[in-house]
Design an enzyme around this catalytic site. Sequence first.
Site, PDB file in Angstrom:
ATOM      1  N   LYS A   1      -4.161  -3.276   7.353  1.00  0.00           N
ATOM      2  CA  LYS A   1      -4.279  -1.831   7.126  1.00  0.00           C
ATOM      3  C   LYS A   1      -5.732  -1.361   7.340  1.00  0.00           C
ATOM      4  O   LYS A   1      -6.635  -2.175   7.494  1.00  0.00           O
ATOM      5  CB  LYS A   1      -3.780  -1.487   5.707  1.00  0.00           C
TER       6      LYS A   1
HETATM    7  C1  LIG Z   1       2.337  -1.942   4.756  1.00  0.00           C
HETATM    8  C2  LIG Z   1       3.306  -0.921   4.311  1.00  0.00           C
HETATM    9  C3  LIG Z   1       3.920  -0.979   3.047  1.00  0.00           C
HETATM   10  C4  LIG Z   1       3.790  -2.157   2.132  1.00  0.00           C
HETATM   11  O1  LIG Z   1       2.510  -2.423   1.755  1.00  0.00           O
HETATM   12  P1  LIG Z   1       2.138  -3.785   1.016  1.00  0.00           P
HETATM   13  O2  LIG Z   1       0.770  -3.514   0.487  1.00  0.00           O
HETATM   14  O3  LIG Z   1       2.161  -4.859   2.055  1.00  0.00           O
HETATM   15  O4  LIG Z   1       3.133  -4.019  -0.052  1.00  0.00           O
HETATM   16  C5  LIG Z   1       4.728   0.074   2.662  1.00  0.00           C
HETATM   17  N1  LIG Z   1       4.963   1.112   3.476  1.00  0.00           N
HETATM   18  C6  LIG Z   1       4.409   1.196   4.708  1.00  0.00           C
HETATM   19  C7  LIG Z   1       4.702   2.392   5.554  1.00  0.00           C
HETATM   20  C8  LIG Z   1       3.585   0.166   5.170  1.00  0.00           C
HETATM   21  O5  LIG Z   1       3.057   0.241   6.396  1.00  0.00           O
END
Ligand SMILES: *Cc1c(COP(=O)(O)O)cnc(C)c1O
Length: 385
Positions: free
Chosen positions: A187
């Site tokens: 991210k």
């Molecule tokens: C990455 C992501 C998640 C989950 O995030 P985590 O921190 O890995 O639990 C949820 N929603 C979206 C749209 C994502 O891209």
Amino acid sequence: MGKSMWKVPLSDLTFGPEEKEAALRVLDSGWLTMGEHTLEFERRLGEALGTPRTLAVTNCTVALHLAYAALGVGPGDEVICPSLTFVATANAALLTGATVVLADVLGEHDLSIDPEDIARKITPKTRAIAVVHYAGYPCDMDAIRAIAAERRVAIVEDVAHGPLARWRGQALGTLGDVGCFSFFSNKNLAVGEGGAITSKDDSLHSRMRLLRSHGMTTLTLDRHKGHAFTYDVVEAGMNYRIDELRSAIGVIQLERLPEGNRRRREITERYHTQLASIAGLQLPYKDFYARGAGESAHHIMPVLLPEGVQRQAVMERMKANGIQTSVHYPPIHQFSHHGASERVRRDGLDRTDAIAPRELTLPLYPRMRDGDVDLVCEALAASLR
Ligand SMILES: *Cc1c(COP(=O)(O)O)cnc(C)c1O
């Protein structure tokens, strides 16, 4: 990731010596679980987002679960969310016992949830609308907030793609009732596993703070500092805490975030310019800034392949050129579980069905060089010939 087989990976970290030093400081400090670094991370993130009601948690999936739980979502309730999202948006609602009602995308120009489809699918059982700011581009929050206010349902913003992105000047995650952020390693702000929640009011904030840590009235840190000797438990909560190592890295990553998002925008614009000449290729959000509605965090670079093109074959050709690509996302209603579950409604997803098989995600990360972008564009053009 990192030193990998790819000439151009899909994403990469923006880490420097500062992250390493921050982690070492924590290891030397003698305190690993939620403590001063977490408080600092929450304070600084809250300042950047414009809300003091910010809590750091284990990841975005549990942030979503906390959000639904704190809003009182449970068996018999319905939660509307897009089918074109990461499965966690829906799973976290299913885990509360609620029914998930999947909504369609707007169209080829915008892969976010269609407000009109939300309005169509609201019933007296609807408790919350979960919106996902796809690729970091804000959903139409004017329309969605109007619907939510009229029908008295809560808004959960899944801001996993959009830290520091804005809608009419206001940070995403502060426009609904609860905002859920991800700091997973791919991210825009990366700590490995991590997340955060923002909330609209103090009661949601304190409820989620309690549920984050077993429903206990005091923290281990309070007891360590001699501020408390024991605790009461006022609700059955979970352990959704973050730790000091990740929080300390998060503070550094947060400092890098504005510049990272700026560079992501520059790369996206380079892509948009170079890819404009490929016949039949659609570029969602190409005109986003012309609408003047906000700022994106440019988390990913989605394109829609010309109709009839075999996506798998294109991905193979890109791979042969050393370029990693991906898909965002296999729609939720096509998974074995969700396609058969009685607690998942799957009607009226025609646009998602037409668009999702054409979506291809190209590499995008702040340290990508202009030359890398050109390489990807040339490889994509060649893969389509
Ligand atoms: C990455 C992501 C998640 C989950 O995030 P985590 O921190 O890995 O639990 C949820 N929603 C979206 C749209 C994502 O891209």
